[in-house]
Design a protein around this motif. Structure first.
Motif, PDB file in Angstrom:
ATOM      1  N   SER A  17      12.573  37.416 -18.890  1.00  0.00           N
ATOM      2  CA  SER A  17      13.120  37.827 -17.608  1.00  0.00           C
ATOM      3  C   SER A  17      12.269  37.291 -16.468  1.00  0.00           C
ATOM      4  N   THR A  18      12.697  37.579 -15.229  1.00  0.00           N
ATOM      5  CA  THR A  18      11.990  37.102 -14.036  1.00  0.00           C
ATOM      6  C   THR A  18      11.647  38.269 -13.129  1.00  0.00           C
ATOM      7  N   LEU A  19      10.610  38.055 -12.316  1.00  0.00           N
ATOM      8  CA  LEU A  19      10.180  39.023 -11.306  1.00  0.00           C
ATOM      9  C   LEU A  19       9.848  38.272 -10.027  1.00  0.00           C
ATOM     10  N   HIS A  20       9.946  38.956  -8.895  1.00  0.00           N
ATOM     11  CA  HIS A  20       9.541  38.349  -7.629  1.00  0.00           C
ATOM     12  C   HIS A  20       8.130  38.826  -7.277  1.00  0.00           C
ATOM     13  N   THR A  21       7.132  38.098  -7.750  1.00  0.00           N
ATOM     14  CA  THR A  21       5.743  38.365  -7.369  1.00  0.00           C
ATOM     15  C   THR A  21       5.097  37.038  -6.982  1.00  0.00           C
ATOM     16  N   ASN A  22       3.980  37.116  -6.265  1.00  0.00           N
ATOM     17  CA  ASN A  22       3.338  35.900  -5.764  1.00  0.00           C
ATOM     18  C   ASN A  22       2.562  35.148  -6.836  1.00  0.00           C
ATOM     19  N   PRO A  48       9.029  32.970  -6.134  1.00  0.00           N
ATOM     20  CA  PRO A  48       9.991  33.309  -5.080  1.00  0.00           C
ATOM     21  C   PRO A  48      11.396  32.805  -5.408  1.00  0.00           C
ATOM     22  N   THR A  49      12.376  33.271  -4.648  1.00  0.00           N
ATOM     23  CA  THR A  49      13.754  32.805  -4.801  1.00  0.00           C
ATOM     24  C   THR A  49      13.825  31.291  -4.573  1.00  0.00           C
ATOM     25  N   GLY A  50      14.546  30.603  -5.449  1.00  0.00           N
ATOM     26  CA  GLY A  50      14.711  29.163  -5.296  1.00  0.00           C
ATOM     27  C   GLY A  50      13.572  28.337  -5.848  1.00  0.00           C
ATOM     28  N   SER A  51      12.701  28.955  -6.653  1.00  0.00           N
ATOM     29  CA  SER A  51      11.568  28.205  -7.210  1.00  0.00           C
ATOM     30  C   SER A  51      11.864  27.612  -8.582  1.00  0.00           C
ATOM     31  N   GLY A  52      13.090  27.757  -9.064  1.00  0.00           N
ATOM     32  CA  GLY A  52      13.467  27.122 -10.325  1.00  0.00           C
ATOM     33  C   GLY A  52      13.249  27.957 -11.561  1.00  0.00           C
ATOM     34  N   LYS A  53      13.120  29.276 -11.411  1.00  0.00           N
ATOM     35  CA  LYS A  53      12.853  30.137 -12.577  1.00  0.00           C
ATOM     36  C   LYS A  53      14.002  30.081 -13.582  1.00  0.00           C
ATOM     37  N   GLU A  77      16.964  39.114 -13.947  1.00  0.00           N
ATOM     38  CA  GLU A  77      15.920  39.611 -13.040  1.00  0.00           C
ATOM     39  C   GLU A  77      15.713  41.099 -13.269  1.00  0.00           C
ATOM     40  N   VAL A  78      14.450  41.521 -13.247  1.00  0.00           N
ATOM     41  CA  VAL A  78      14.131  42.950 -13.284  1.00  0.00           C
ATOM     42  C   VAL A  78      13.976  43.422 -11.848  1.00  0.00           C
ATOM     43  N   ARG A  79      14.927  44.236 -11.386  1.00  0.00           N
ATOM     44  CA  ARG A  79      14.953  44.662  -9.987  1.00  0.00           C
ATOM     45  C   ARG A  79      14.590  46.125  -9.794  1.00  0.00           C
ATOM     46  N   ASP A  80      14.692  46.926 -10.854  1.00  0.00           N
ATOM     47  CA  ASP A  80      14.488  48.365 -10.675  1.00  0.00           C
ATOM     48  C   ASP A  80      13.859  48.970 -11.916  1.00  0.00           C
ATOM     49  N   ASN A  81      13.496  50.248 -11.804  1.00  0.00           N
ATOM     50  CA  ASN A  81      12.836  50.961 -12.901  1.00  0.00           C
ATOM     51  C   ASN A  81      13.707  51.028 -14.146  1.00  0.00           C
ATOM     52  N   GLU A  82      15.012  51.234 -13.940  1.00  0.00           N
ATOM     53  CA  GLU A  82      15.918  51.382 -15.074  1.00  0.00           C
ATOM     54  C   GLU A  82      15.980  50.096 -15.898  1.00  0.00           C
ATOM     55  N   THR A  83      16.060  48.955 -15.232  1.00  0.00           N
ATOM     56  CA  THR A  83      16.097  47.672 -15.942  1.00  0.00           C
ATOM     57  C   THR A  83      14.765  47.403 -16.643  1.00  0.00           C
ATOM     58  N   ALA A  84      13.651  47.712 -15.969  1.00  0.00           N
ATOM     59  CA  ALA A  84      12.326  47.523 -16.580  1.00  0.00           C
ATOM     60  C   ALA A  84      12.193  48.349 -17.850  1.00  0.00           C
ATOM     61  N   LEU A 127      -0.024  37.114 -12.869  1.00  0.00           N
ATOM     62  CA  LEU A 127      -0.651  38.376 -13.266  1.00  0.00           C
ATOM     63  C   LEU A 127      -0.240  39.531 -12.362  1.00  0.00           C
ATOM     64  N   GLY A 128       0.302  39.215 -11.171  1.00  0.00           N
ATOM     65  CA  GLY A 128       0.828  40.263 -10.298  1.00  0.00           C
ATOM     66  C   GLY A 128       2.019  40.980 -10.911  1.00  0.00           C
ATOM     67  N   ALA A 129       2.618  40.388 -11.955  1.00  0.00           N
ATOM     68  CA  ALA A 129       3.740  41.041 -12.630  1.00  0.00           C
ATOM     69  C   ALA A 129       3.297  42.321 -13.333  1.00  0.00           C
ATOM     70  N   ILE A 130       2.033  42.371 -13.761  1.00  0.00           N
ATOM     71  CA  ILE A 130       1.571  43.521 -14.552  1.00  0.00           C
ATOM     72  C   ILE A 130       1.516  44.796 -13.709  1.00  0.00           C
ATOM     73  N   PRO A 131       0.814  44.820 -12.553  1.00  0.00           N
ATOM     74  CA  PRO A 131       0.875  46.048 -11.742  1.00  0.00           C
ATOM     75  C   PRO A 131       2.284  46.362 -11.239  1.00  0.00           C
TER      76      PRO A 131
END
Length: 578
Positions: free
Chosen positions: A423-428, A332-337, A401-408, A431-435
């Protein structure tokens, strides 16, 4: 000492002769001391340099970790060495024993300073050597005055003649720099209140300041180690003037009260520069002000101190040293990524490779790395910047951060064309980054072949070393820790449990600082096959467990049994299926 430092570091094996030449050139070009240049170039940490000097001069080393850089509050040391003298001379009193005053200094060979302290105190002086960052943090804790904010607010509440005009004459307004060490006799009460809020926030290790107006009251809250705490607020009549003062410093429009505004300014305070990000948002009863304090002096850029378990650190650095591939850090935001990724870049940085970063915003300035600030208003987005990067001959690319399809898609293209992309993603969960990436348009077969590592992190509060007390968990909790942490019950004799209490040094919270807990998954052949064929998250978790990797909760339990944090803290931050 400056002339001898390079010889000391070479003799002790900290630097090579070739590195000494590079440091001397870098220090000359950037007007830095030799020690600062060594740290900036990443050849050694502040602690390594200080310990080397400690050994050479046979002067004991003081740090928070070894329990020496903790001044005795009961001995009235602040009266022997006042705050002003301590900060001007970078010295901190530690304790008095047998009529000998122990002090922490940066240069134990400064006999003039030691003699002055001897005359001041009327005692013999025993110097300890410490690093500058540790000394400044210890000073902030020791000399902080929790009543300062309340005193200023009470003073401001008294009837007086005041107006906003007096603050427009201050030199710091025009340049966006607020010097908290500078005393301006004619300063208005509003300026004093702003300065007091900022001073207090910095002394309490605050990350965010929240000031908002309600129907009948004003709320001033500090976010410390992830939690919000109420502080003495200003009078209701002062709120608009305080917000206007902040707007002037941040070069925002003081007349605009209908739209959100973002800005920033810099604080000069106690020998360091602190960036403050400003967000003003219109609300029902008036504007809400949030200040994000970015004190680079407190950022931990050493991978050894982030919170990795040894096997996790090895897995992350092994992946970061690959010639190409994708690395994603989630949370999440503010977790030190950003702190983690910048620490990793600092560790793997080498002149033989071209490092480039694309960030929004650039939080840490890294020596030897080209950093670019995203500016969507003029078309410089993550995707556009990444496409431009590929023409800059990069080896390692950090995308904030990867925010959209174009950046991905741009990240995947860069990885497939021989670049290492972090890079970073906002997932819980990791492994949730993969789907999520597949949903963003990445083809499963391309993702399976290019993905090197996925990781997740959270921040947990660390117990205050001054007031924590031993604690024995019940049998059910102990059994849960053993099961979820994959721990050997035979090792229980070496485990240490503590609980929080609260004291003046931690401002009654029971905690002081935060550390990250991680889950780090290197891609195995089995995991790649699952990504390619089914993308089943349950199957991926099973394969990750079989590889022996720790999840977030298992990592957290290891910090509990070492006495670093509490059972309740881990249970509140993680879930059992993570």
């Amino acid at each position: 000492m400056a002339k001898l430092l390079h010889e000391i570091l070479v003799d002790q094996g900290t630097l090579t002769d070739e590195q000494v030449k590079r440091v001397q050139l870098y220090s000359k070009q950037n007007d830095l001391s030799f020690a600062d240049a060594v740290v900036r170039l990443g050849f050694a940490s502040e602690e390594q340099v200080t310990i080397a000097l400690s050994k050479h001069f046979s002067v004991p080393y003081a740090s928070k970790e070894n329990g020496i850089l903790l001044p005795e509050r009961e001995q009235n040391l602040q009266k022997i060495i006042p705050d002003k003298f301590a900060r001007e001379n970078l010295v901190l009193p530690l304790f008095i024993e047998d009529d000998v005053l122990a002090v922490a200094v940066l240069d134990p060979t400064n006999l003039y300073l030691l003699e002055n302290i001897k005359v001041m105190s009327g005692k013999q002086v025993q110097p300890f050597i410490t690093s500058k960052s540790q000394l400044l943090r210890a000073m902030d804790m020791f000399y902080s005055n929790k009543n300062l904010l309340e005193e200023v607010m009470n003073e401001a509440a008294k009837p007086q003649e005041d107006n906003m005009a007096s603050e427009s004459n201050e030199t710091d307004v025009d340049v966006g720099i607020l010097d908290l060490d500078k005393v301006v006799p004619s300063t208005s009460q509003y300026v004093k209140q702003v300065n007091a809020i900022l001073r207090q926030a910095i002394s309490e290790r605050t990350s965010d300041i929240h000031l908002e107006l309600f129907d009948e009251r004003v709320s001033l809250r500090f976010r410390i180690d992830g939690s919000l705490y109420e502080r003495t607020p200003p009078a209701k009549e002062s709120v608009n003037a305080i917000i206007s003062r902040i707007k002037i410093l941040s070069k925002l429009d003081i007349a605009e009260k209908r739209l959100p505004q973002d800005g920033s300014f810099t604080i000069r305070y106690q020998n360091r520069s602190i960036e403050v990000r400003v967000s003003v948002c219109p609300a029902v009863y008036g504007e809400k002000l949030v200040l994000r304090i970015l004190d680079k002096g407190t950022g931990e850029m050493n991978v050894d101190k982030l919170g990795f378990e040894p096997e996790q650190k090895k897995a992350f650095l092994d992946a970061a040293n690959l010639p190409h591939g994708l690395i994603f850090l989630t949370g999440p935001t503010g977790s030190g990524k950003s702190t983690t990724l910048n620490a990793v870049l600092t560790t793997i940085r080498t002149p033989e490779l071209n490092f480039m970063t694309l960030e929004d915003p650039v939080e840490y300035k890294l020596a030897g790395i080209s950093q670019v600030q995203v500016k969507p208003a003029i078309g410089l987005t993550f995707a556009a910047g990444l496409r431009s990067f590929l023409r800059q001959d990069p080896d390692v690319i950090l995308v904030g951060e990867v925010r959209d399809n174009e950046t991905a898609e741009a990240c995947l293209k860069a990885a497939l064309t021989g670049h290492l992309v972090l890079s970073t993603l906002h997932t819980n969960e990791a492994l949730g980054a993969i789907p999520r990436l597949i949903d963003m348009g990445m083809e499963p077969f391309l993702l399976a072949s290019s993905l090197a590592l996925v990781a997740a992190q959270r921040l947990v509060r660390i117990l205050c070393p001054y007031c924590k007390v031993p604690h024995i968990p019940d049998h059910a909790t102990l059994a849960r820790i053993i099961q979820e942490g994959h721990l050997n019950p035979r090792d229980q004799n070496s485990w240490t449990f503590f609980k929080s209490v609260g004291c003046p040094r931690c401002f009654g919270t029971g905690f002081m600082g935060r550390r990250a807990i991680y889950e780090v998954f290197r891609m195995t052949e089995e995991m790649r096959n699952i990504i390619y064929k089914t993308q089943d998250l349950v199957e991926l978790k099973k394969a990750a467990v079989q590889s022996g990797a720790l999840n977030l909760r298992a990592n957290g339990w290891r910090k509990v049994i070492r006495g670093q944090t509490t059972v309740d803290e881990i249970l509140s931050i993680t879930t059992s299926d993570e």
